[in-house]
Design an enzyme around this catalytic site. Structure first.
Site, mmCIF file in Angstrom:
data_model
loop_
_atom_site.group_PDB
_atom_site.id
_atom_site.type_symbol
_atom_site.label_atom_id
_atom_site.label_comp_id
_atom_site.label_asym_id
_atom_site.label_seq_id
_atom_site.Cartn_x
_atom_site.Cartn_y
_atom_site.Cartn_z
ATOM 1 N N PHE A 10 0.825 -1.218 0.000
ATOM 2 C CA PHE A 10 0.000 0.000 0.000
ATOM 3 C C PHE A 10 0.865 1.277 0.000
ATOM 4 C CE2 PHE A 10 -2.192 2.811 3.364
ATOM 5 C CZ PHE A 10 -2.755 3.648 2.411
ATOM 6 N N ILE A 11 1.635 1.480 1.054
ATOM 7 C CA ILE A 11 2.387 2.740 1.140
ATOM 8 C C ILE A 11 3.576 2.718 0.180
ATOM 9 C CG2 ILE A 11 3.569 4.357 2.680
ATOM 10 C CD1 ILE A 11 2.056 3.053 5.023
ATOM 11 N N ALA A 32 8.604 -9.150 -1.767
ATOM 12 C CA ALA A 32 8.394 -10.604 -1.760
ATOM 13 C C ALA A 32 7.046 -10.986 -2.376
ATOM 14 C CB ALA A 32 8.476 -11.120 -0.330
ATOM 15 N N ALA A 81 7.201 -5.260 5.346
ATOM 16 C CA ALA A 81 6.781 -5.737 6.663
ATOM 17 C C ALA A 81 5.484 -6.520 6.524
ATOM 18 C CB ALA A 81 6.536 -4.554 7.612
ATOM 19 N N ASP A 133 3.420 4.394 14.697
ATOM 20 C CA ASP A 133 3.155 4.969 16.024
ATOM 21 C C ASP A 133 2.760 3.893 17.037
ATOM 22 O OD1 ASP A 133 0.588 4.387 15.076
ATOM 23 O OD2 ASP A 133 -0.203 6.405 15.344
ATOM 24 N N TYR A 158 2.250 -7.508 16.248
ATOM 25 C CA TYR A 158 2.695 -6.625 15.157
ATOM 26 C C TYR A 158 3.554 -5.482 15.702
ATOM 27 C CZ TYR A 158 2.505 -2.573 12.056
ATOM 28 O OH TYR A 158 2.844 -1.462 11.322
ATOM 29 N N LYS A 162 7.556 -4.561 15.193
ATOM 30 C CA LYS A 162 8.036 -3.295 14.624
ATOM 31 C C LYS A 162 8.965 -2.601 15.636
ATOM 32 C CE LYS A 162 7.149 -1.458 11.246
ATOM 33 N NZ LYS A 162 7.769 -1.540 9.883
ATOM 34 N N ASN A 188 -2.409 5.394 7.934
ATOM 35 C CA ASN A 188 -2.535 5.923 6.572
ATOM 36 C C ASN A 188 -3.835 5.461 5.931
ATOM 37 O OD1 ASN A 188 0.746 6.133 5.039
ATOM 38 N ND2 ASN A 188 0.236 6.375 7.179
ATOM 39 N N ASP A 289 -14.656 -7.381 20.077
ATOM 40 C CA ASP A 289 -13.503 -6.479 20.036
ATOM 41 C C ASP A 289 -12.221 -7.240 19.692
ATOM 42 O OD1 ASP A 289 -12.192 -4.084 20.149
ATOM 43 O OD2 ASP A 289 -12.599 -3.691 22.274
ATOM 44 N N PRO A 291 -8.638 -8.483 20.493
ATOM 45 C CA PRO A 291 -7.947 -8.710 21.773
ATOM 46 C C PRO A 291 -6.814 -7.684 21.969
ATOM 47 C CG PRO A 291 -8.104 -10.759 20.497
ATOM 48 C CD PRO A 291 -8.560 -9.647 19.595
HETATM 49 P P1 NAD Z 1 1.425 -3.610 3.274
HETATM 50 O O1 NAD Z 1 1.112 -4.814 4.087
HETATM 51 O O2 NAD Z 1 0.366 -3.021 2.408
HETATM 52 O O3 NAD Z 1 2.680 -3.886 2.333
HETATM 53 C C1 NAD Z 1 3.814 -4.574 2.776
HETATM 54 C C2 NAD Z 1 4.644 -4.943 1.556
HETATM 55 O O4 NAD Z 1 5.838 -5.607 2.000
HETATM 56 C C3 NAD Z 1 3.926 -5.911 0.597
HETATM 57 O O5 NAD Z 1 4.110 -5.487 -0.741
HETATM 58 C C4 NAD Z 1 4.632 -7.230 0.837
HETATM 59 O O6 NAD Z 1 4.651 -8.073 -0.311
HETATM 60 C C5 NAD Z 1 6.029 -6.757 1.219
HETATM 61 N N1 NAD Z 1 6.785 -7.741 2.004
HETATM 62 C C6 NAD Z 1 6.341 -8.470 3.056
HETATM 63 N N2 NAD Z 1 7.331 -9.262 3.521
HETATM 64 C C7 NAD Z 1 8.417 -9.002 2.751
HETATM 65 C C8 NAD Z 1 9.753 -9.479 2.734
HETATM 66 N N3 NAD Z 1 10.166 -10.406 3.620
HETATM 67 N N4 NAD Z 1 10.606 -8.987 1.824
HETATM 68 C C9 NAD Z 1 10.202 -8.065 0.922
HETATM 69 N N5 NAD Z 1 8.953 -7.592 0.876
HETATM 70 C C10 NAD Z 1 8.078 -8.048 1.783
HETATM 71 O O7 NAD Z 1 1.959 -2.535 4.324
HETATM 72 P P2 NAD Z 1 1.824 -0.953 4.309
HETATM 73 O O8 NAD Z 1 0.568 -0.573 4.966
HETATM 74 O O9 NAD Z 1 2.132 -0.454 2.947
HETATM 75 O O10 NAD Z 1 3.005 -0.573 5.311
HETATM 76 C C11 NAD Z 1 4.339 -0.354 4.828
HETATM 77 C C12 NAD Z 1 5.240 -0.048 6.010
HETATM 78 O O11 NAD Z 1 4.762 1.118 6.679
HETATM 79 C C13 NAD Z 1 5.269 -1.157 7.056
HETATM 80 O O12 NAD Z 1 6.594 -1.244 7.550
HETATM 81 C C14 NAD Z 1 4.328 -0.669 8.151
HETATM 82 O O13 NAD Z 1 4.698 -1.182 9.407
HETATM 83 C C15 NAD Z 1 4.546 0.821 8.053
HETATM 84 N N6 NAD Z 1 3.402 1.656 8.482
HETATM 85 C C16 NAD Z 1 2.145 1.429 7.961
HETATM 86 C C17 NAD Z 1 1.099 2.282 8.334
HETATM 87 C C18 NAD Z 1 -0.295 2.090 7.784
HETATM 88 O O14 NAD Z 1 -1.223 2.786 8.232
HETATM 89 N N7 NAD Z 1 -0.517 1.217 6.806
HETATM 90 C C19 NAD Z 1 1.332 3.348 9.217
HETATM 91 C C20 NAD Z 1 2.616 3.532 9.735
HETATM 92 C C21 NAD Z 1 3.648 2.694 9.338
HETATM 93 O O1 DAU Z 2 -1.096 3.349 13.549
HETATM 94 C C1 DAU Z 2 -0.406 2.864 12.428
HETATM 95 C C2 DAU Z 2 -0.906 1.483 12.100
HETATM 96 O O2 DAU Z 2 -2.212 1.638 11.531
HETATM 97 C C3 DAU Z 2 0.005 0.721 11.150
HETATM 98 O O3 DAU Z 2 1.248 0.506 11.778
HETATM 99 C C4 DAU Z 2 -0.614 -0.612 10.754
HETATM 100 O O4 DAU Z 2 0.204 -1.259 9.791
HETATM 101 C C5 DAU Z 2 -1.978 -0.352 10.160
HETATM 102 O O5 DAU Z 2 -2.610 -1.581 9.857
HETATM 103 C C6 DAU Z 2 -2.846 0.454 11.135
HETATM 104 O O6 DAU Z 2 -3.191 -0.338 12.301
HETATM 105 P P1 DAU Z 2 -4.666 -0.308 12.941
HETATM 106 O O7 DAU Z 2 -4.870 -1.557 13.695
HETATM 107 O O8 DAU Z 2 -4.917 0.985 13.635
HETATM 108 O O9 DAU Z 2 -5.531 -0.290 11.558
HETATM 109 P P2 DAU Z 2 -6.862 -1.086 11.133
HETATM 110 O O10 DAU Z 2 -7.311 -0.466 9.845
HETATM 111 O O11 DAU Z 2 -6.706 -2.551 11.186
HETATM 112 O O12 DAU Z 2 -7.895 -0.654 12.256
HETATM 113 C C7 DAU Z 2 -8.204 0.712 12.503
HETATM 114 C C8 DAU Z 2 -9.158 0.761 13.681
HETATM 115 O O13 DAU Z 2 -10.419 0.199 13.266
HETATM 116 C C9 DAU Z 2 -8.709 -0.072 14.850
HETATM 117 O O14 DAU Z 2 -9.093 0.582 16.065
HETATM 118 C C10 DAU Z 2 -9.474 -1.379 14.705
HETATM 119 C C11 DAU Z 2 -10.775 -0.943 14.064
HETATM 120 N N1 DAU Z 2 -11.411 -1.927 13.160
HETATM 121 C C12 DAU Z 2 -10.656 -2.497 12.193
HETATM 122 C C13 DAU Z 2 -11.199 -3.421 11.319
HETATM 123 C C14 DAU Z 2 -10.344 -4.093 10.266
HETATM 124 C C15 DAU Z 2 -12.765 -2.203 13.279
HETATM 125 O O15 DAU Z 2 -13.471 -1.646 14.133
HETATM 126 N N2 DAU Z 2 -13.317 -3.114 12.413
HETATM 127 C C16 DAU Z 2 -12.575 -3.741 11.449
HETATM 128 O O16 DAU Z 2 -13.132 -4.601 10.711
#
Ligand code: NAD
Ligand code: DAU
Length: 353
Positions: A10-11, A32, A81, A133, A158, A162, A188, A289, A291
């Protein structure tokens, strides 16, 4: 050139697209291609010689060493990741392997490469680690937002994995002098967000007439940042961040989950009303909820603004509207990511089909 890991996620994919829209500096993209990696995110780069995609793992020392030797990047930006909290609860093993062992192997290969560089290349080289965060744990209602000085208190497999990777990155700077930068970002949202996460899951379920699952009371708070603002923050930290420092990145957009879901429903009511004329909010369903669910995250992004002049350019209102429109306009992408293995995950997490 720069080496990006996880650039099909995604990012990472948003970052690669934005990087090449802003500069002609080539990118080697090591991913990967797990369930979360999707080359369709990068389809607009087909035939673009500035983008070199390599399928492989950050945990593969020999592969990473070869890529570094062949391409001589000036920077490595580590997005790779396992990223979904709920999956880490069902099966933490992959999170340990990728986020901890994988980051360790990557750091080892980068350290060997960096040690072998000429003085001038060594001086400008950077390893930027993209983190979250969630390493800071959970805030109470009246606590100030997370600053870089907050202690680490990760609560899920998770976030613990990290946190461990952040500590390794820090140690490689302290012990070996590796020129590292770490960013800790809030939640994000935006294009190419995999629909296991709250915002895309709710949008897709709404359009499919399925329940919109709210964990617990829905009053958990997240600080939402449009993905392209995260990408610009990373570019800025890479450009001017002080070596060895960490920078918190956030949107100044704290919202309870239930508010986010209602906002999504309201925008969909306006842009794609239900055939029966009822509001999408009628599909909201309270479920068990998560866990150990963290109650509140919020980022104090003062340091990155003060030192580097970065601030997000989207508000939640502008960013979420763009995001809903993107999902409505990109239904083939949605159909492809929600076929196959995605269905198994939804069945495991929410029951039913
Ligand atoms: P994502 O799960 O969408 O993408 C992860 C990517 O990493 C995938 O393309 C996957 O194929 C690749 N990958 C997984 N294992 C691998 C490996 N061993 N070698 C090479 N590639 C591998 O994750 P994202 O939401 O894009 O997050 C990217 C980074 O940003 C992560 O490190 C995450 O912890 C961090 N982050 C995410 C958020 C968020 O809200 N999504 C917020 C803050 C930080
Ligand atoms: O804060 C940064 C993190 O944000 C990143 O490091 C993670 O990679 C990213 O997945 C995200 O984690 P969250 O657990 O906060 O995101 P998620 O979208 O899974 O959930 C957002 C909030 O919504 C959380 O409080 C759980 C709740 N939720 C989530 C899902 C999937 C629900 O209530 N219902 C749902 O079905």
């Amino acid at each position: 050139m720069v080496l990006i890991t996880g650039g099909a996620g995604f990012i990472g994919s948003n970052f690669v697209l934005d990087w090449l829209a802003n500069s002609d500096e080539p990118v080697v993209n090591l991913d990967a291609l797990t369930y979360a990696g999707n080359l369709e995110n990068l389809a607009s780069l087909q035939g673009d010689v500035r983008h070199i995609f390599v399928k492989g793992s950050i945990g593969d020392f020999d592969l990473v060493a070869k890529l570094l030797a062949d391409h001589q990047p000036r920077a490595v930006i580590n997005f790779a990741a396992e990223s979904h909290v709920d999956r880490s609860i069902h099966g933490p093993g992959e999170f340990i392997q990728t986020n901890i062992v994988g980051t360790f192997n990557l750091l080892e290969a980068v350290r060997a490469y960096w040690c072998g560089l000429q003085d001038d290349a060594r001086a400008v080289f950077r390893f930027l680690h993209v983190s979250t965060d969630e390493v800071y744990g959970s805030l109470g209602t009246d606590d100030p937002p997370f600053a870089e000085t907050n202690r680490y208190e990760p609560n899920s497999p998770y976030s613990a994995s990290k946190a461990a990777s952040d500590h390794l990155v820090r140690a490689y700077h302290h012990t070996y002098g590796l020129p590292v930068l770490t960013t800790n970002c809030s939640n994000n949202y935006g294009p190419f967000h995999f629909p296991e996460k709250l915002i895309p899951l709710v949008m897709l379920n709404a359009l499919a007439g399925k329940p919109l699952p709210i964990y617990g009371d829905g009053q958990q708070v997240r600080d939402w940042l449009y993905v392209k603002d995260h990408c610009s923050a990373i570019r800025r930290v890479l450009e001017a961040g002080r070596v060895g420092e960490t920078y918190n990145v956030g949107g100044w957009n704290e919202k309870p989950n239930l508010d986010v879901v209602h906002t999504l429903c309201n925008i969909l009511d306006e842009l794609r009303p239900r055939a029966d004329g009822k509001p999408y909010a009628a599909q909201i369903t309270y479920v068990k909820d998560r866990p150990g669910h963290d109650r509140r995250y919020a980022i104090d992004a003062t340091k990155i603004e003060r030192e580097l002049g970065w601030r997000p350019s989207e508000t939640f209102d502008t960013g979420i509207r763009k995001t809903v429109q993107w999902y409505l306009d990109n239904q083939p992408w949605v159909q492809n990511v929600t076929s196959g293995a995605y269905k198994q995950w939804v069945g495991k997490q929410y029951g039913g089909d």
